[in-house]
Design a protein around this motif. Structure first.
Motif, short mmCIF file in Angstrom:
data_model
loop_
_atom_site.label_atom_id
_atom_site.label_comp_id
_atom_site.label_asym_id
_atom_site.label_seq_id
_atom_site.Cartn_x
_atom_site.Cartn_y
_atom_site.Cartn_z
N PRO A 159 42.11 28.17 36.41
CA PRO A 159 40.90 28.63 37.10
C PRO A 159 41.06 28.86 38.60
O PRO A 159 40.18 29.47 39.21
N ASP A 160 42.17 28.41 39.20
CA ASP A 160 42.33 28.52 40.65
C ASP A 160 43.36 29.54 41.10
O ASP A 160 43.51 29.79 42.30
N TRP A 187 43.34 32.68 41.06
CA TRP A 187 42.76 33.84 41.72
C TRP A 187 42.75 33.70 43.25
O TRP A 187 42.84 34.71 43.96
N VAL A 188 42.67 32.48 43.75
CA VAL A 188 42.60 32.27 45.20
C VAL A 188 43.87 32.79 45.87
O VAL A 188 43.81 33.57 46.83
N SER A 189 45.02 32.37 45.36
CA SER A 189 46.28 32.82 45.96
C SER A 189 46.54 34.29 45.66
O SER A 189 47.08 35.02 46.50
N ALA A 190 46.12 34.75 44.50
CA ALA A 190 46.36 36.14 44.11
C ALA A 190 45.59 37.11 45.00
O ALA A 190 46.10 38.18 45.35
N THR A 191 44.39 36.76 45.37
CA THR A 191 43.58 37.64 46.21
C THR A 191 43.90 37.48 47.69
O THR A 191 43.78 38.43 48.46
N ALA A 192 44.34 36.28 48.08
CA ALA A 192 44.63 36.03 49.50
C ALA A 192 45.85 36.79 49.99
O ALA A 192 45.93 37.18 51.15
N ARG A 193 46.80 37.01 49.10
CA ARG A 193 48.05 37.61 49.54
C ARG A 193 48.10 39.12 49.36
O ARG A 193 49.12 39.75 49.58
N PHE A 194 46.98 39.70 48.96
CA PHE A 194 47.03 41.13 48.66
C PHE A 194 45.77 41.83 49.12
O PHE A 194 44.67 41.34 48.97
N SER A 195 45.95 43.01 49.71
CA SER A 195 44.83 43.88 50.03
C SER A 195 45.28 45.32 49.80
O SER A 195 46.48 45.61 49.83
N ALA A 196 44.32 46.20 49.57
CA ALA A 196 44.71 47.59 49.29
C ALA A 196 43.59 48.53 49.68
O ALA A 196 42.42 48.16 49.70
N GLU A 197 43.96 49.75 50.01
CA GLU A 197 42.99 50.79 50.24
C GLU A 197 42.53 51.32 48.88
O GLU A 197 43.35 51.58 48.00
N GLU A 198 41.21 51.44 48.71
CA GLU A 198 40.70 51.96 47.45
C GLU A 198 41.03 53.43 47.32
O GLU A 198 40.90 54.21 48.25
N THR A 253 33.00 31.24 32.66
CA THR A 253 34.23 31.49 31.91
C THR A 253 35.16 30.28 31.89
O THR A 253 35.34 29.61 32.91
N ASP A 254 35.77 30.02 30.76
CA ASP A 254 36.75 28.95 30.61
C ASP A 254 38.14 29.54 30.81
O ASP A 254 38.63 30.30 29.97
N TYR A 255 38.76 29.23 31.96
CA TYR A 255 40.09 29.75 32.29
C TYR A 255 41.16 28.68 32.10
O TYR A 255 40.94 27.51 32.42
N GLU A 256 42.32 29.11 31.63
CA GLU A 256 43.46 28.19 31.57
C GLU A 256 43.91 27.81 32.98
O GLU A 256 44.32 26.67 33.22
N GLY A 299 44.37 35.47 24.40
CA GLY A 299 44.56 34.13 23.86
C GLY A 299 43.26 33.47 23.46
O GLY A 299 42.20 34.12 23.40
N ALA A 300 43.30 32.18 23.23
CA ALA A 300 42.09 31.46 22.84
C ALA A 300 41.15 31.31 24.03
O ALA A 300 39.93 31.21 23.85
N ARG A 301 41.70 31.27 25.25
CA ARG A 301 40.92 31.15 26.47
C ARG A 301 41.36 32.24 27.44
O ARG A 301 42.46 32.78 27.33
N HIS A 302 40.51 32.56 28.40
CA HIS A 302 40.92 33.46 29.46
C HIS A 302 42.08 32.81 30.22
O HIS A 302 42.01 31.63 30.59
N CYS A 303 43.15 33.58 30.48
CA CYS A 303 44.33 32.98 31.11
C CYS A 303 44.08 32.63 32.57
O CYS A 303 44.64 31.67 33.09
N GLY A 304 43.25 33.42 33.25
CA GLY A 304 42.99 33.17 34.67
C GLY A 304 44.03 33.77 35.60
O GLY A 304 43.88 33.70 36.82
N ARG A 305 45.08 34.39 35.04
CA ARG A 305 46.19 34.85 35.87
C ARG A 305 46.41 36.37 35.81
O ARG A 305 46.94 36.95 36.75
N CYS A 306 46.04 37.01 34.73
CA CYS A 306 46.26 38.46 34.63
C CYS A 306 45.29 39.17 35.57
O CYS A 306 44.31 38.59 36.05
N GLY A 307 45.54 40.44 35.83
CA GLY A 307 44.74 41.17 36.80
C GLY A 307 43.26 41.15 36.50
O GLY A 307 42.43 40.99 37.41
N THR A 308 42.90 41.32 35.25
CA THR A 308 41.48 41.39 34.92
C THR A 308 40.81 40.02 35.00
O THR A 308 39.63 39.92 35.34
N CYS A 309 41.55 38.94 34.73
CA CYS A 309 41.00 37.59 34.93
C CYS A 309 40.80 37.30 36.41
O CYS A 309 39.78 36.73 36.81
N VAL A 310 41.79 37.67 37.23
CA VAL A 310 41.68 37.46 38.68
C VAL A 310 40.48 38.23 39.22
O VAL A 310 39.68 37.70 40.01
#
Length: 236
Positions: free
Chosen positions: A220-221, A223-234, A215-218, A189-200
């Motif tokens: 911007p916050d 990522w906090v909930s997206a990263t807090a609720r998920f963890s994974a083994e590399e 970065t200008d995100y639609e 889009g015109a700005r980074h969405c802030g919600r897709c995996g690569t923006c997070v």
């Protein structure tokens, strides 16, 4: 070492271009148009080449890309929101993309008498992209050794393959990468969405690196909930 960098225009590859320019002999950037919906990233790759004073080639493989169906990056499929390592992010896989691009890049490197092809795959990609893992990088090098035997000797340089995106931000800052002049968002889009995996992942990386994110995100916050609720083994 005469080096060609595969540069999408994203944070990782632009940082790599600046790193190579500082540490080696950068002779050019190569980008690929495979029909990605966020092809605006190619404008950022072109700007990077101009900034570093090297040639920039865009290889049109849209005829191939249109047959690699099923990916949210190329088809009329919604790009999922959330953490990069979530199962839903497999929708962003373009089958064999890196193998195709690297094979072409090695051909270009051989024709241009380059010594190295550099690629910015990194540790955070390992979760869902098998062609970003160390095993693939090592195997591809071995394959190219056979493919170009007696004609050229070209090394595959992947300095970020075992490190995180936060580490890339740290390294990029050290080499004065203009992060605002990079594009990550898969939605294009015109700005980074802030919600897709690569923006997070991008937003989290700046936070972990302790580097200001320009970065200008639609959203911007998110990522906090997206990263807090998920963890994974590399995946190694």
């Amino acid at each position: 070492m005469k080096t060609i960098v595969i540069c999408s225009g994203g944070l990782d590859s632009v940082s790599l271009a600046h790193k190579v320019a500082a540490e080696h002999q950068l002779i050019g950037l190569v980008s690929f148009d495979y029909g990605q919906r966020h092809r605006k990233e190619l404008e950022f790759a072109a700007a990077c080449a101009s900034r570093l004073g090297v040639p920039h080639q865009i290889i049109d493989i849209t005829a191939i890309g249109k047959h690699l169906t099923g990916s949210a990056l190329t088809d009329d499929v919604d790009v999922p929101d959330g953490h990069y390592a979530e199962e839903t992010m497999k929708a962003t896989v373009v089958p064999n993309r890196n193998a195709i691009m690297l094979a072409i890049a090695f051909g270009l490197a051989a024709a241009q008498k380059a010594d190295v092809v550099a690629v910015a795959v990194h540790g955070g990609d390992h979760f869902i992209y098998p062609d970003c893992r160390p095993g693939f990088i090592d195997a591809f090098q071995q394959m190219q050794n056979h493919a170009l035997e007696g004609y050229a000797s070209i090394s595959l340089h992947a300095p970020y393959v075992t490190i995180s995106k936060a580490d890339i931000v740290t390294d990029g800052a050290r080499h004065r990468t203009p992060f605002a002049e990079t594009w990550s968002c898969y939605k294009g889009g015109a700005r980074h969405c802030g919600r897709c995996g690569t923006c997070v992942e991008r937003r989290e990386a700046f936070h972990l690196a302790g580097v200001e994110d320009p970065t200008d995100y639609e959203d911007p916050d998110f990522w906090v909930s997206a990263t807090a609720r998920f963890s994974a083994e590399e995946v190694k």
